[in-house]
Design a protein around this motif. Structure first.
Motif, PDB file in Angstrom:
ATOM      1  N   LYS A  39       0.746  -1.023  -0.063  1.00 29.77           N
ATOM      2  CA  LYS A  39      -0.011   0.161  -0.185  1.00 29.77           C
ATOM      3  C   LYS A  39       0.940   1.322  -0.069  1.00 29.77           C
ATOM      4  O   LYS A  39       0.650   2.302  -0.662  1.00 29.77           O
ATOM      5  N   ARG A  40       1.897   1.223   0.815  1.00 23.43           N
ATOM      6  CA  ARG A  40       2.784   2.456   0.976  1.00 23.43           C
ATOM      7  C   ARG A  40       3.625   2.644  -0.571  1.00 23.43           C
ATOM      8  O   ARG A  40       3.766   3.788  -0.981  1.00 23.43           O
ATOM      9  N   GLU A  41       3.811   1.371  -1.175  1.00 23.96           N
ATOM     10  CA  GLU A  41       4.602   1.460  -2.456  1.00 23.96           C
ATOM     11  C   GLU A  41       3.750   2.019  -3.463  1.00 23.96           C
ATOM     12  O   GLU A  41       4.271   2.800  -4.532  1.00 23.96           O
ATOM     13  N   THR A  42       2.337   1.486  -3.418  1.00 22.89           N
ATOM     14  CA  THR A  42       1.379   1.917  -4.649  1.00 22.89           C
ATOM     15  C   THR A  42       1.198   3.747  -4.379  1.00 22.89           C
ATOM     16  O   THR A  42       1.001   4.304  -5.056  1.00 22.89           O
ATOM     17  N   ARG A  43       1.121   4.044  -3.015  1.00 21.63           N
ATOM     18  CA  ARG A  43       0.995   5.418  -2.934  1.00 21.63           C
ATOM     19  C   ARG A  43       2.104   6.264  -3.138  1.00 21.63           C
ATOM     20  O   ARG A  43       2.024   7.443  -3.921  1.00 21.63           O
ATOM     21  N   ALA A  44       3.178   5.633  -2.841  1.00 19.18           N
ATOM     22  CA  ALA A  44       4.498   6.425  -3.322  1.00 19.18           C
ATOM     23  C   ALA A  44       4.615   6.601  -5.100  1.00 19.18           C
ATOM     24  O   ALA A  44       5.007   7.641  -5.546  1.00 19.18           O
ATOM     25  N   ARG A  45       4.036   5.504  -5.666  1.00 18.67           N
ATOM     26  CA  ARG A  45       4.398   5.566  -7.299  1.00 18.67           C
ATOM     27  C   ARG A  45       3.219   6.433  -7.633  1.00 18.67           C
ATOM     28  O   ARG A  45       3.294   7.352  -8.684  1.00 18.67           O
ATOM     29  N   LEU A  46       2.027   6.668  -7.055  1.00 16.95           N
ATOM     30  CA  LEU A  46       1.192   7.543  -7.419  1.00 16.95           C
ATOM     31  C   LEU A  46       1.535   9.027  -7.149  1.00 16.95           C
ATOM     32  O   LEU A  46       1.545   9.767  -8.242  1.00 16.95           O
ATOM     33  N   LEU A  47       1.975   9.294  -6.214  1.00 12.77           N
ATOM     34  CA  LEU A  47       2.620  10.530  -5.882  1.00 12.77           C
ATOM     35  C   LEU A  47       3.747  10.962  -6.785  1.00 12.77           C
ATOM     36  O   LEU A  47       3.920  12.128  -7.420  1.00 12.77           O
ATOM     37  N   ASP A  48       4.708  10.083  -6.805  1.00 16.70           N
ATOM     38  CA  ASP A  48       5.926  10.214  -8.018  1.00 16.70           C
ATOM     39  C   ASP A  48       5.444  10.608  -9.401  1.00 16.70           C
ATOM     40  O   ASP A  48       5.534  11.689  -9.992  1.00 16.70           O
ATOM     41  N   SER A  75      -7.236   2.188 -11.624  1.00 18.50           N
ATOM     42  CA  SER A  75      -8.100   3.258 -10.998  1.00 18.50           C
ATOM     43  C   SER A  75      -8.675   2.942  -9.675  1.00 18.50           C
ATOM     44  O   SER A  75      -8.776   4.015  -9.019  1.00 18.50           O
ATOM     45  N   GLY A  76      -9.092   1.572  -9.615  1.00 21.50           N
ATOM     46  CA  GLY A  76      -9.750   1.261  -8.367  1.00 21.50           C
ATOM     47  C   GLY A  76      -8.608   1.607  -7.005  1.00 21.50           C
ATOM     48  O   GLY A  76      -9.119   1.949  -6.166  1.00 21.50           O
ATOM     49  N   SER A  77      -7.265   1.257  -7.348  1.00 18.63           N
ATOM     50  CA  SER A  77      -6.307   1.375  -6.540  1.00 18.63           C
ATOM     51  C   SER A  77      -6.084   2.719  -6.252  1.00 18.63           C
ATOM     52  O   SER A  77      -5.796   3.252  -5.117  1.00 18.63           O
ATOM     53  N   PHE A  78      -6.329   3.626  -7.311  1.00 20.55           N
ATOM     54  CA  PHE A  78      -6.172   5.335  -7.116  1.00 20.55           C
ATOM     55  C   PHE A  78      -7.207   5.543  -5.897  1.00 20.55           C
ATOM     56  O   PHE A  78      -6.977   6.216  -5.069  1.00 20.55           O
ATOM     57  N   TYR A  79      -8.349   5.218  -5.806  1.00 21.51           N
ATOM     58  CA  TYR A  79      -9.299   5.694  -5.177  1.00 21.51           C
ATOM     59  C   TYR A  79      -9.344   5.058  -3.508  1.00 21.51           C
ATOM     60  O   TYR A  79      -9.832   5.341  -2.818  1.00 21.51           O
ATOM     61  N   ASN A  80      -8.541   3.908  -3.672  1.00 23.71           N
ATOM     62  CA  ASN A  80      -8.044   3.487  -2.436  1.00 23.71           C
ATOM     63  C   ASN A  80      -7.240   4.361  -1.763  1.00 23.71           C
ATOM     64  O   ASN A  80      -7.101   4.301  -0.250  1.00 23.71           O
ATOM     65  N   HIS A  81      -6.427   5.326  -2.180  1.00 25.11           N
ATOM     66  CA  HIS A  81      -5.776   6.384  -1.533  1.00 25.11           C
ATOM     67  C   HIS A  81      -6.054   7.615  -1.634  1.00 25.11           C
ATOM     68  O   HIS A  81      -5.832   8.596  -0.643  1.00 25.11           O
TER      69      HIS A  81
END
Length: 254
Positions: A39-48, A75-81
């Motif tokens: 989850k942290r890695e996904t959020r970091a990729r989205l921010l970057d 896109s579903g993962s995006f809205y999880n964050h």
């Protein structure tokens, strides 16, 4: 008196075998740990991805689909964050500006002279722009937007400018003009740093490197900021050339 026989008997060691419930708990904990890490890695990729896109195209031209495609996230993962595009933009600005400004505050916390505080902040800002061109490009793109003036470095520069004026260090009647003057020189300096970074790459490809930027450019820019705030040239250069606090050449963030 005869010795009495030792009545103690040697008990065999009992090896504890994990129960099914213990094993299940360990497996669950491991899965949760992996899940939290992912989850942290996904959020970091989205921010970057958002940082790179906004620096390249500007906020108005970036879509959620652009972000998820670059980040390689559904896109579903995006809205999880993040609940919206505006939410991730706010998170990016907090990440790249507020955290950096907080680090500068910590670094300069032992300095009493507002001029030294300004010089340290300017030097670290330009050094980071050289190390992280995407970060610097975002600052350039935002320019004098409300986001730049209201997030991170803007409020700190205004605060430090007011302190310098109150202490008689800066000869600027209007604190806001103090902020605008400093910001303008810093942004111009970042533009040169980015061009200089590009010229280094060009030089490695056999192209001619322009004779500007380069050695002690961050210090020279800091000196010009201080002169714009009313210090004479000799004092401005002396303060801008002082060793950085704690002997550090970088502010670590993130």
């Amino acid at each position: 008196m005869k010795d009495l026989p030792n009545r103690r008997t040697t008990r065999p060691r009992v090896t504890k075998v994990p129960s099914a419930s213990t094993e299940a708990a360990e497996v669950t904990e491991a899965r949760q740990s992996r899940g939290a890490r992912r989850k942290r890695e996904t959020r970091a990729r989205l921010l970057d991805a958002t940082l790179r896109l906004v620096a390249d195209k500007g906020m108005d031209c970036v879509t959620i689909n652009d972000i998820t495609e670059i980040a390689d996230v559904g896109s579903g993962s995006f809205y999880n964050h993040f609940e919206s595009k505006e939410a991730i933009f706010a998170a990016v600005f907090e990440w790249v500006f507020d955290e950096f400004a907080d680090a500068l505050d910590h670094l300069a916390s032992g300095l009493s002279d507002p001029a030294e505080v300004i010089a340290v902040s300017v030097r670290h800002t330009l050094m980071r722009a050289r190390r992280e061109p995407v970060w610097g490009q975002l600052l350039i793109r935002e320019g004098f937007s409300a986001r730049i003036l209201n997030w991170g470095l803007g409020p700190r520069l205004l605060r430090d400018g007011k302190r310098g004026i109150a202490a008689g260090r800066f000869v600027v009647a209007d604190p806001f003009l103090c902020l605008i003057s400093a910001t303008g020189i810093i942004l111009a300096g970042i533009a040169v740093e980015l061009h200089f970074a590009t010229s280094i790459v060009a030089a490695t490809r056999g192209q001619t490197e322009p004779d500007w930027g380069g050695e002690k450019f961050a210090e020279r820019t800091a000196a010009y900021v201080l002169q714009a705030l009313g210090l004479n040239g000799e004092e401005a250069e002396k303060i801008a050339g002082l060793p950085l606090p704690m002997g550090n050449s970088e502010v670590k963030t993130g």
